[in-house]
Design an enzyme around this catalytic site. Structure first.
Site, PDB file in Angstrom:
ATOM      1  N   ASP A 137       0.604  -1.101   0.148  1.00  8.50           N
ATOM      2  CA  ASP A 137       0.023   0.168  -0.030  1.00  8.50           C
ATOM      3  C   ASP A 137       1.216   1.404   0.012  1.00  8.50           C
ATOM      4  O   ASP A 137       1.674   1.523   0.498  1.00  8.50           O
ATOM      5  CB  ASP A 137      -0.580   0.104   0.962  1.00  8.50           C
ATOM      6  CG  ASP A 137      -1.989  -0.755   1.120  1.00  8.50           C
ATOM      7  OD1 ASP A 137      -1.779  -1.277   0.253  1.00  8.50           O
ATOM      8  OD2 ASP A 137      -3.055  -0.817   2.289  1.00  8.50           O
ATOM      9  N   GLY A 189      -3.959  -5.075   1.363  1.00 12.72           N
ATOM     10  CA  GLY A 189      -5.091  -6.259   0.565  1.00 12.72           C
ATOM     11  C   GLY A 189      -6.654  -6.430   1.612  1.00 12.72           C
ATOM     12  O   GLY A 189      -5.660  -6.256   2.788  1.00 12.72           O
ATOM     13  N   LYS A 190      -6.940  -6.377   0.712  1.00 13.47           N
ATOM     14  CA  LYS A 190      -7.993  -7.057   1.925  1.00 13.47           C
ATOM     15  C   LYS A 190      -7.615  -7.669   2.467  1.00 13.47           C
ATOM     16  O   LYS A 190      -8.119  -8.675   3.816  1.00 13.47           O
ATOM     17  CB  LYS A 190      -9.700  -6.994   0.576  1.00 13.47           C
ATOM     18  CG  LYS A 190      -9.761  -5.423   0.516  1.00 13.47           C
ATOM     19  CD  LYS A 190     -11.001  -5.991  -0.315  1.00 13.47           C
ATOM     20  CE  LYS A 190     -12.399  -6.136   1.315  1.00 13.47           C
ATOM     21  NZ  LYS A 190     -12.271  -4.562   1.680  1.00 13.47           N
ATOM     22  N   ASN A 201      -5.374  -7.722   4.760  1.00 12.64           N
ATOM     23  CA  ASN A 201      -5.459  -6.758   6.506  1.00 12.64           C
ATOM     24  C   ASN A 201      -6.311  -8.059   7.182  1.00 12.64           C
ATOM     25  O   ASN A 201      -6.587  -7.738   8.129  1.00 12.64           O
ATOM     26  CB  ASN A 201      -6.534  -5.609   5.887  1.00 12.64           C
ATOM     27  CG  ASN A 201      -6.017  -4.775   4.973  1.00 12.64           C
ATOM     28  OD1 ASN A 201      -4.410  -4.801   5.552  1.00 12.64           O
ATOM     29  ND2 ASN A 201      -6.562  -3.949   4.240  1.00 12.64           N
ATOM     30  N   ASP A 243     -12.408  -4.037   6.736  1.00 12.72           N
ATOM     31  CA  ASP A 243     -11.317  -5.402   6.752  1.00 12.72           C
ATOM     32  C   ASP A 243     -11.168  -5.961   7.940  1.00 12.72           C
ATOM     33  O   ASP A 243     -11.750  -6.982   8.676  1.00 12.72           O
ATOM     34  CB  ASP A 243     -10.118  -5.248   6.391  1.00 12.72           C
ATOM     35  CG  ASP A 243      -9.680  -5.334   4.707  1.00 12.72           C
ATOM     36  OD1 ASP A 243     -11.595  -5.347   4.423  1.00 12.72           O
ATOM     37  OD2 ASP A 243      -9.270  -4.184   4.047  1.00 12.72           O
ATOM     38  N   ASP A 277      -8.847   8.456   8.906  1.00 12.79           N
ATOM     39  CA  ASP A 277      -9.444   7.545   8.171  1.00 12.79           C
ATOM     40  C   ASP A 277      -9.724   5.893   8.021  1.00 12.79           C
ATOM     41  O   ASP A 277      -9.233   5.222   8.827  1.00 12.79           O
ATOM     42  CB  ASP A 277      -7.147   7.283   8.407  1.00 12.79           C
ATOM     43  CG  ASP A 277      -6.831   6.049   6.914  1.00 12.79           C
ATOM     44  OD1 ASP A 277      -7.839   5.883   5.950  1.00 12.79           O
ATOM     45  OD2 ASP A 277      -5.221   5.744   6.207  1.00 12.79           O
ATOM     46  N   THR A 296      -9.772   3.801   5.831  1.00  4.18           N
ATOM     47  CA  THR A 296      -9.022   2.729   4.570  1.00  4.18           C
ATOM     48  C   THR A 296      -8.880   2.006   6.001  1.00  4.18           C
ATOM     49  O   THR A 296      -8.090   1.643   6.975  1.00  4.18           O
ATOM     50  CB  THR A 296      -7.931   3.194   4.424  1.00  4.18           C
ATOM     51  OG1 THR A 296      -7.534   4.226   4.043  1.00  4.18           O
ATOM     52  CG2 THR A 296      -7.195   2.005   3.351  1.00  4.18           C
ATOM     53  N   LYS A 333     -22.556   4.519  10.879  1.00  5.21           N
ATOM     54  CA  LYS A 333     -23.891   4.034  11.110  1.00  5.21           C
ATOM     55  C   LYS A 333     -24.409   2.753  11.833  1.00  5.21           C
ATOM     56  O   LYS A 333     -25.475   2.188  12.339  1.00  5.21           O
ATOM     57  CB  LYS A 333     -25.527   4.360   9.909  1.00  5.21           C
ATOM     58  CG  LYS A 333     -24.957   5.586   9.669  1.00  5.21           C
ATOM     59  CD  LYS A 333     -26.385   5.528   8.195  1.00  5.21           C
ATOM     60  CE  LYS A 333     -25.740   4.881   7.265  1.00  5.21           C
ATOM     61  NZ  LYS A 333     -26.879   4.971   6.378  1.00  5.21           N
TER      62      LYS A 333
END
Length: 289
Positions: free
Chosen positions: A12, A38-39, A42, A237, A231, A233, A209
């Site tokens: 990343d 990377g998903k 993570n 994940d 953040d 990001t 939410k």
């Protein structure tokens, strides 16, 4: 038990920008950092930090092998991460002062994982283990079909979202997690409601939410914790990894969701992805406040 994760591994590159760029706009970044992402990676790190045993199935390129070693440092079983000729996956991530992001992906080795490698990893699994995958690698249907035949709980984190990708594995799923926009797209694409999907448990994350859980007992909504996000990001994940780790340890669904919500809330207060995911001790200390 063990969580088997067929997942992406990326390098990343984070760019701190004054605002997310518009088409044709050139921006000067206020800073840039490099980290593990990377998903898939993570989620593996999150689950491992939540005290689960995690076996990652994936690939890195010969140009950058350090992401595999970093996963090992974080407690992830990396025996089934192949090193292939070519590039490791990369992601360019722009983050604005409000924590919103824009992400560009290059799949690299993530798109070249062999069915043989997936089968070899899953051959070690036992009935009741969890198999999770996302839409950032190839081999998703093969993993889902193989895991289902072996009696594993099969989970799909449906991002990056494609209706066709969900449709391809839907018959094998026990758990499905997606965000609010993806849920609407799935219902439109399949022409059916989430309630009618052939999946035992569907979890819809709603960002600030909270989330919705659709299970055998009906639908239940959970509120998110109020924090100051810097953040977003990797928050989803992190949620998924902690949620699955909780289920793997035998937690009731509500308790696993609560643990995951705290982990995600802590995550959005930090800059970065896999390298800054909170551990179980931090989550437990937060719960005791």
């Amino acid at each position: 038990m063990t969580i088997y994760n067929l997942g992406s591994i990326n390098v990343d590159l984070f760019y701190q920008v004054p605002h997310l760029p518009k088409p044709g706009e050139t921006l000067s970044a206020r800073g840039v950092t490099e980290g593990l992402g990377g998903k898939g990676a993570n989620m593996s790190v999150a689950a491992a930090r939540a005290a689960a045993r995690v076996c990652h199935i994936g690939a890195v390129g010969s140009d950058r092998v350090w992401p595999r070693d970093r996963l090992l440092e974080y407690g992830v079983d990396t025996r089934h991460i192949a090193t292939l000729d070519g590039q490791t996956g990369t992601a360019v991530i722009a983050v604005d002062p409000e924590g919103e992001n824009l992400i560009l992906l290059n799949a690299g080795a993530n798109a070249r994982i062999s069915d043989h490698a997936i089968s070899a990893a899953l051959s070690e699994a036992q009935t009741g283990d969890i198999c999770v995958f996302q839409n950032e690698t190839n081999g998703q249907r093969h993993a889902a079909e193989t895991a289902k035949k072996m009696g594993l709980r099969v989970c799909y984190a449906a991002a990056p979202f494609e209706v066709s990708a969900v449709r391809d594995v839907l018959e094998y799923l026990d758990l499905l997690i997606l965000n609010e926009i993806e849920a609407e797209q799935l219902q439109t694409g399949l022409g059916t409601s989430l309630d009618d999907l052939p999946v035992a448990d569907v979890l819809v994350t709603l960002g600030a939410k909270g989330c919705r859980w659709l299970g055998a007992a009906g639908e239940k909504t959970f509120d998110a914790l109020a924090v100051e996000a810097v953040d977003t990001t990797g928050a989803g994940d992190t949620f998924t990894g902690f949620w699955l780790a909780g289920l793997d340890r035998g937690m009731p669904m509500e308790q696993a969701i609560g643990q995951a919500s705290i982990a995600a809330a802590l995550m959005v207060t930090r800059h970065g992805t896999a390298d800054v995911i909170p551990d179980l001790l931090e989550v437990q200390e937060f719960m005791q406040r």
